[in-house]
Write a protein that holds these residues in place. Structure first.
Motif, PDB file in Angstrom:
ATOM      1  N   VAL A   1       9.537  -0.819   4.201  1.00 29.17           N
ATOM      2  CA  VAL A   1       9.955  -0.570   2.824  1.00 29.17           C
ATOM      3  C   VAL A   1      11.446  -0.266   2.859  1.00 29.17           C
ATOM      4  O   VAL A   1      11.902   0.573   3.647  1.00 29.17           O
ATOM      5  CB  VAL A   1       9.166   0.601   2.201  1.00 29.17           C
ATOM      6  CG1 VAL A   1       9.718   0.965   0.828  1.00 29.17           C
ATOM      7  CG2 VAL A   1       7.688   0.236   2.090  1.00 29.17           C
ATOM      8  N   THR A   2      12.226  -0.941   2.037  1.00 30.29           N
ATOM      9  CA  THR A   2      13.676  -0.805   2.099  1.00 30.29           C
ATOM     10  C   THR A   2      14.148   0.430   1.333  1.00 30.29           C
ATOM     11  O   THR A   2      13.439   0.927   0.444  1.00 30.29           O
ATOM     12  CB  THR A   2      14.371  -2.037   1.504  1.00 30.29           C
ATOM     13  OG1 THR A   2      14.127  -2.078   0.087  1.00 30.29           O
ATOM     14  CG2 THR A   2      13.859  -3.324   2.145  1.00 30.29           C
TER      15      THR A   2
ATOM     16  N   MET B   1       5.216  10.596   3.700  1.00 30.98           N
ATOM     17  CA  MET B   1       4.826   9.210   3.462  1.00 30.98           C
ATOM     18  C   MET B   1       6.038   8.304   3.241  1.00 30.98           C
ATOM     19  O   MET B   1       5.979   7.109   3.527  1.00 30.98           O
ATOM     20  CB  MET B   1       3.879   9.139   2.270  1.00 30.98           C
ATOM     21  CG  MET B   1       2.534   9.818   2.520  1.00 30.98           C
ATOM     22  SD  MET B   1       1.646   9.159   3.966  1.00 30.98           S
ATOM     23  CE  MET B   1       1.192   7.526   3.342  1.00 30.98           C
ATOM     24  N   LEU B   2       7.143   8.853   2.753  1.00 29.11           N
ATOM     25  CA  LEU B   2       8.360   8.048   2.642  1.00 29.11           C
ATOM     26  C   LEU B   2       8.845   7.650   4.026  1.00 29.11           C
ATOM     27  O   LEU B   2       9.265   6.497   4.244  1.00 29.11           O
ATOM     28  CB  LEU B   2       9.454   8.822   1.897  1.00 29.11           C
ATOM     29  CG  LEU B   2      10.817   8.123   1.812  1.00 29.11           C
ATOM     30  CD1 LEU B   2      10.702   6.752   1.145  1.00 29.11           C
ATOM     31  CD2 LEU B   2      11.822   8.995   1.051  1.00 29.11           C
ATOM     32  N   GLY B   3       8.784   8.575   4.982  1.00 32.18           N
ATOM     33  CA  GLY B   3       9.142   8.227   6.354  1.00 32.18           C
ATOM     34  C   GLY B   3       8.271   7.112   6.894  1.00 32.18           C
ATOM     35  O   GLY B   3       8.757   6.183   7.554  1.00 32.18           O
ATOM     36  N   ALA B   4       6.963   7.176   6.584  1.00 30.27           N
ATOM     37  CA  ALA B   4       6.044   6.122   7.015  1.00 30.27           C
ATOM     38  C   ALA B   4       6.394   4.793   6.356  1.00 30.27           C
ATOM     39  O   ALA B   4       6.378   3.738   6.997  1.00 30.27           O
ATOM     40  CB  ALA B   4       4.606   6.518   6.674  1.00 30.27           C
TER      41      ALA B   4
ATOM     42  N   ARG C   1       0.828  -1.211   0.000  1.00 28.92           N
ATOM     43  CA  ARG C   1       0.000   0.000   0.000  1.00 28.92           C
ATOM     44  C   ARG C   1       0.861   1.259   0.000  1.00 28.92           C
ATOM     45  O   ARG C   1       0.628   2.185  -0.782  1.00 28.92           O
ATOM     46  CB  ARG C   1      -0.907   0.005   1.239  1.00 28.92           C
ATOM     47  CG  ARG C   1      -1.850   1.193   1.280  1.00 28.92           C
ATOM     48  CD  ARG C   1      -2.781   1.102   2.471  1.00 28.92           C
ATOM     49  NE  ARG C   1      -2.201   1.670   3.675  1.00 28.92           N
ATOM     50  CZ  ARG C   1      -2.061   1.035   4.824  1.00 28.92           C
ATOM     51  NH1 ARG C   1      -2.417  -0.236   4.930  1.00 28.92           N
ATOM     52  NH2 ARG C   1      -1.551   1.655   5.874  1.00 28.92           N
ATOM     53  N   LEU C   2       1.872   1.286   0.838  1.00 38.60           N
ATOM     54  CA  LEU C   2       2.728   2.467   0.928  1.00 38.60           C
ATOM     55  C   LEU C   2       3.541   2.667  -0.342  1.00 38.60           C
ATOM     56  O   LEU C   2       3.719   3.798  -0.811  1.00 38.60           O
ATOM     57  CB  LEU C   2       3.653   2.369   2.141  1.00 38.60           C
ATOM     58  CG  LEU C   2       3.152   2.980   3.451  1.00 38.60           C
ATOM     59  CD1 LEU C   2       3.101   4.486   3.351  1.00 38.60           C
ATOM     60  CD2 LEU C   2       1.801   2.436   3.871  1.00 38.60           C
ATOM     61  N   ILE C   3       4.031   1.574  -0.927  1.00 41.12           N
ATOM     62  CA  ILE C   3       4.789   1.667  -2.171  1.00 41.12           C
ATOM     63  C   ILE C   3       3.922   2.271  -3.273  1.00 41.12           C
ATOM     64  O   ILE C   3       4.361   3.164  -4.010  1.00 41.12           O
ATOM     65  CB  ILE C   3       5.316   0.272  -2.567  1.00 41.12           C
ATOM     66  CG1 ILE C   3       6.494  -0.128  -1.668  1.00 41.12           C
ATOM     67  CG2 ILE C   3       5.743   0.232  -4.028  1.00 41.12           C
ATOM     68  CD1 ILE C   3       6.954  -1.560  -1.860  1.00 41.12           C
TER      69      ILE C   3
END
Length: 256
Positions: free
Chosen positions: A81-82, A72-75, A52-54
């Protein structure tokens, strides 16, 4: 005035210990948005948090929303997420939204990773060389789009546009879609997320709905995907994406 308990729990998973400044200045909006984005649209979702985040990061890049992207990248990093996956999302955006839009996101990604003590550059993920990119790109293009569809593109292209078809195979697919770090099935979700979020890409959205089906992302998964993008890209583009899904993968009649 605060988000409901489930929304707060899901929010805290992504942003542990963080209180948004907007929750102070715009509490009514944040209550509504957080209940929607971090509870309501998640109900029944079968996507993993990471997927979902990707997908949301890909859509946010297409929306040109750099500040939201940083948040959102921090999340995304917080839920596993690597760094390689984060970079691959940005790299894959280049052929779909252009370097002019990606430039700021690349710098934002580097800044976020550096702030977290991650050394750059990351390990390379390219699997092609200048000598193999065209052939390998054509092969993965046929895998994703279908051999018949790709051959039709080459057969019907005007002579003065044939170079674009060759660039599509060698650059879009050869330089980018052959890369390691993210599998092809997930990359197609990213492509669809970007195209739907961009808007004005109806033929390409339909083509990549079909491509997603070809690599194993079924109708239910694509609807789930667009549901998770909805809070960030809005209703018009989400509904346009759903219309493409309905045209390419119609719902079965009740009782079928």
């Amino acid at each position: 005035m605060a988000p409901n308990k489930q929304a707060q729990t899901n929010h805290d998973q992504l942003f542990p210990g963080h209180v948004s400044t907007l929750a102070v200045t715009d509490p009514e909006l944040i209550e509504t948005f957080d209940n929607f984005a971090f509870d309501e649209v998640l109900r029944g979702s079968q996507l993993s948090v990471r997927t979902r985040l990707i997908a949301q990061l890909a859509a946010i890049i297409a929306c040109a929303a750099v500040r939201e992207y940083r948040v959102m990248l921090g999340a995304a990093l917080a839920v596993g997420v690597t760094p390689v996956e984060a970079k691959e999302i940005v790299y894959q955006a280049v052929p779909y939204v252009g370097m002019a839009r990606v430039f700021d996101f690349l710098h934002a990604t580097n800044e976020v990773l550096t702030e977290r003590g991650i050394a750059l550059p990351l390990p390379g993920q390219s699997t092609t060389t200048p000598e193999t990119r065209a052939a390998n790109g054509l092969a993965v293009q046929k895998q994703i789009i279908g051999t018949e569809g790709v051959e039709k593109l080459y057969a019907t292209a005007p002579a003065d546009q044939m170079h674009i078809q060759r660039l599509l195979s060698a650059n879009c697919f050869g330089d980018n879609l052959t890369r390691a770090g993210i599998d092809v099935q997930t990359r197609e979700l990213l492509t669809l997320s970007m195209l739907v979020a961009l808007g004005g890409c109806d033929p390409q959205v339909k083509a990549h709905v079909a491509a997603n089906l070809r690599v194993g992302n079924d109708r239910a998964r694509l609807i789930d995907l667009l549901t998770q993008l909805l809070p960030f890209i809005g209703y018009p583009r989400t509904l346009n994406g759903l219309r493409a899904i309905d045209e390419i993968a119609p719902a079965q009649a009740k009782g079928a």
